[in-house]
Design an enzyme around this catalytic site. Structure first.
Site, PDB file in Angstrom:
ATOM      1  CB  SER A 575    -100.310   0.769  67.535  1.00  0.00           C
ATOM      2  OG  SER A 575    -100.272   0.086  66.317  1.00  0.00           O
ATOM      3  CG  HIS A 690    -102.895   3.511  63.763  1.00  0.00           C
ATOM      4  ND1 HIS A 690    -103.645   2.542  64.389  1.00  0.00           N
ATOM      5  CD2 HIS A 690    -101.617   3.272  64.126  1.00  0.00           C
ATOM      6  CE1 HIS A 690    -102.855   1.752  65.099  1.00  0.00           C
ATOM      7  NE2 HIS A 690    -101.618   2.181  64.962  1.00  0.00           N
TER       8      HIS A 690
END
Length: 716
Positions: A575, A690
């Site tokens: 991320s 994610h």
């Protein structure tokens, strides 16, 4: 269970889901913007931004096949995957749960329950060696019956009628969810109950027949970041169109919404918030006469709950309340009388609950029936303190073992029974039951060792960054390693959004890396929250290079100590940490021989136009502001690829269903590297969101792929 902890803040879980049509329209609108669009298109075509576009997925499948053929043919892959599966599917792992209304609730996934089940048991039964569980919610069964690819994303239950819940279900692991009313009593969805279609909704209970809802109400109801900014009351039996609006923010906000704050069992306060940026928020009391009263706290601060009439405020900036001489410092927890503020609109007699030293940070506050628990980290080692209020704040340190990381796993203001977890790099998790009323602490659950740690040592060092700041990092290694630069070493870091990286036990990491002779390093670089808000704020926007200098200084320190060498050093991050990987790949390719770049941001000149990207402008700066864009141009990994540079092998890991960080970031970087003939590996999981993995099977597969890649590059 009263809602004392106000968790309705902007977090990285906020999302913006765009369709292929929206991408096409966006591209057409931007065609006149000149340099930005031309710059991106010169490097990689924008059709890679079409999440499920035929051309994009064809390219993804091509890259996937090449990488999977290479990594899965390595003889280590199958063993790594088996070991990882054994660990993630272990039946003797701790069943972490939340305790309320006499039950411990646990969500459990295993080889037999791939999607998972929500189950519950009594407190006494939970502490037994062979716990008997009652299944409440079986997602494998429900998803099969409905023909859905559901992934469980949690639930919110009524404060007193605990069997009434809204359960959040995601398609394939996306952050976006549909919300359905569920009854624990009947163990079924409620017929003609509340239902909110798929969106990034903000939902809580107002009463047994009313919800507070922020969702996609239709065209124009989402912010530029893709989140709701209109809050409504939805009564049972009403359609979404019939819901009553109670608060509206601005389309330029990151988000806005409403929530219920309970002073005690009978007194409730309707509140609203506006997130004007990722880190800045305004709070309002919505009065019965349809007026509002603004909570007079700094925008970089947030309410942390109500205890004995005191409203707790977590400060991310210095604050001197109007009319008071005292200044409360950044990183502190303070309080004031809520009823007094409501009556006078003034803050008087404010008090310090906790003020950190230079090496301390408040990790979390939790409110129980009789205490406020503060998890306080000092030099990245945690302790828990119980605070009470009787005109002044007093505290007592809980008698937990003095090592590793502690985390409050279950606490609510209806009970003094609390569960606290403790772990370290080499000691598996132990879950303690704490009874604050009787002041007793006992071991409720413990996890067995997943790897051989007998000959491992943990050390903490400091590197000196370019500006002289000392940057701590942990090294986990075998006792007898040679100091000749030959040790395969994996360096992990994040460096953003005030996220703290603390010692943690990972069976997969230990089995697949430490047992194989690898060294593991965790770096506490700036941008994180290990030393409070100032440690984070030091690297915001155009100051972000200090974060990257910190990472470089840790690598150079490891090499200087001859723990490893550039030939044997690899890095990993996801991320925001994926952005860190991309920058390190560009700025210091000579320092690494392997880069694992997970669900990354890499196109920093268009990140704000992709999914949730606009909400992160407070962290990274805006490409639409010339000064901030000029800096972003210097760090954007996609825009700083040097055709003539010698880059280390890089492995991109992402997910098609990631509706937080767009998979196009990884796709574009891979495309650009392929175009100029640089080596890379690529794996895009179709499901997973994610986390890049929607179930435990995928977790094991992804881990096996990553450690096979690292073994090829750093051990072979």
């Amino acid at each position: 269970m009263k809602k004392s902890l106000l968790t309705l803040f902007v977090t990285t879980t906020f999302l913006f889901s765009c369709s292929d049509n929206k991408v096409t329209e966006q591209n057409a609108d931007e065609s006149a913007q000149g340099s930005e669009l031309a710059s991106s298109q010169e490097i990689a075509p924008l059709w890679l931004e079409e999440v499920e576009g035929k051309q994009a997925l064809s390219k993804v499948n091509e890259w996937n096949k090449t990488t999977l053929d290479k990594l899965m043919s390595d003889k280590r892959y199958e063993q790594y995957k088996k070991d990882a599966l054994d660990i993630v599917n272990a039946t003797d792992k701790i069943a972490y749960g939340n305790y309320y209304n006499g039950y411990v609730y646990n969500y459990w996934q295993s080889a037999d329950q791939v999607r998972g089940v929500l189950r519950r048991t009594s407190l006494e039964e939970y502490e037994s060696d062979n716990t008997n569980w009652e299944t409440v919610f079986d997602l494998d069964k429900l998803a099969e019956e409905a023909g859905k690819n559901w992934v469980y994303k949690g639930l919110t239950c009524h404060d007193t009628l605990h069997d009434m819940c809204m359960v959040f279900l995601s398609d394939g692991g996306k952050d976006a969810t549909e919300a359905r009313e569920w009854s624990h009593k009947t163990k079924s969805f409620v017929e003609d109950g509340f239902y909110i279609p798929e969106a990034k909704s903000d939902i809580s209970w107002f009463d047994k027949d009313t919800l507070l809802v922020g969702t996609d109400w239709g065209q124009g109801s989402l912010t530029e970041s893709g989140y709701p900014y209109i809050a409504k009351l939805l009564k049972r039996g009403q359609s979404l169109n019939e819901a009553k609006e109670i608060f509206r923010g601005e389309p330029t906000d990151v988000s806005a919404g409403a929530f219920l704050m309970e002073i005690d069992d009978t007194n409730k306060v309707l509140m609203a918030y506006r997130s004007t940026s990722f880190f800045s928020r305004e709070y309002f009391w919505l009065k019965d006469d349809n007026t509002r009263q603004k909570l007079p706290i700094p925008e970089k601060s947030n309410p942390a709950g109500i205890f004995k009439g005191q409203l707790l405020i977590s400060l991310k900036d210095n604050w001197q309340p109007e009319g008071l001489s005292e200044t409360f410092t950044n990183g502190s927890l303070m309080s004031f009388d809520l009823n007094e503020w409501m009556a006078s609109n003034k803050v008087t007699n404010a008090k310090v609950v906790f003020e950190p030293s230079a090496k301390q940070t408040l990790s979390r506050s939790s409110i129980t029936k009789s205490k406020v628990l503060l998890t306080i980290s000092e030099n990245v080692v945690g302790n828990v303190f119980a605070y009470d209020y009787d005109g002044n704040w007093t505290s007592t340190k809980l008698a937990l073992p003095e090592s590793g990381t502690v985390a409050v796993r279950s606490a609510n203001d209806d009970t003094d029974i609390v569960f606290i977890n403790q772990e370290s790099f080499v000691s598996p998790d132990t879950l303690f039951k704490v009874d604050l009323e009787s002041n007793s602490i006992s071991v409720a659950k413990s996890s067995p060792n997943r790897f051989d740690s007998a000959d491992l040592v943990v050390e903490q060092f400091q590197a000196t960054s370019k500006d002289g700041v000392k940057v701590p990092y942990f090294v986990i290694r075998k006792k007898d390693i040679p100091y000749d630069g030959s040790n395969p070493t994996l360096l992990y870091a994040y460096g953003g959004f005030q996220v703290s990286l603390t010692p943690s036990y990972s069976g997969v990491r230990g089995k697949l890396w430490l047992e194989q002779g690898g060294v593991y390093v965790l770096a506490n670089i700036r941008g994180g929250g290990e030393f409070g808000p100032k440690w984070h704020q030091a690297g915001l926007k155009t100051n972000r290079q200090v974060i990257y200098n910190d990472m470089i200084s840790v690598a150079e320190s490891l090499i200087e100590k001859k723990i490893t060498s550039a030939r044997r050093l690899g890095i990993m991050g996801g991320s925001n940490g994926g952005l860190l990987m991309g920058v390190m790949y560009n700025q210091r390719p000579d320092l690494w021989n392997a880069v694992v770049c997970q669900v990354p941001l890499l196109d920093m000149l268009r990140y704000h136009k992709l999914l949730a990207g606009a909400s992160w402008v407070g962290e990274y700066g805006s490409p639409d502001i010339p000064e901030e864009r000029a800096f972003l141009e210097t760090i954007s990994p996609l825009h700083n690829i040097d055709e003539n540079a010698e880059y280390p092998p890089i492995f991109f890991v992402t997910s098609t269903k990631d509706d937080r960080v767009h998979p196009a970031h990884a796709r574009k970087m891979a495309y650009a590297l392929e175009k100029i003939g640089h080596k890379f590996e690529y794996y895009e999981n179709i499901d997973g969101g994610h986390s890049a993995s929607a179930n435990l099977e995928e977790v094991a597969k992804r881990s096996a792929l990553e450690f096979t890649f690292l073994s090829q590059q750093l051990i072979d």
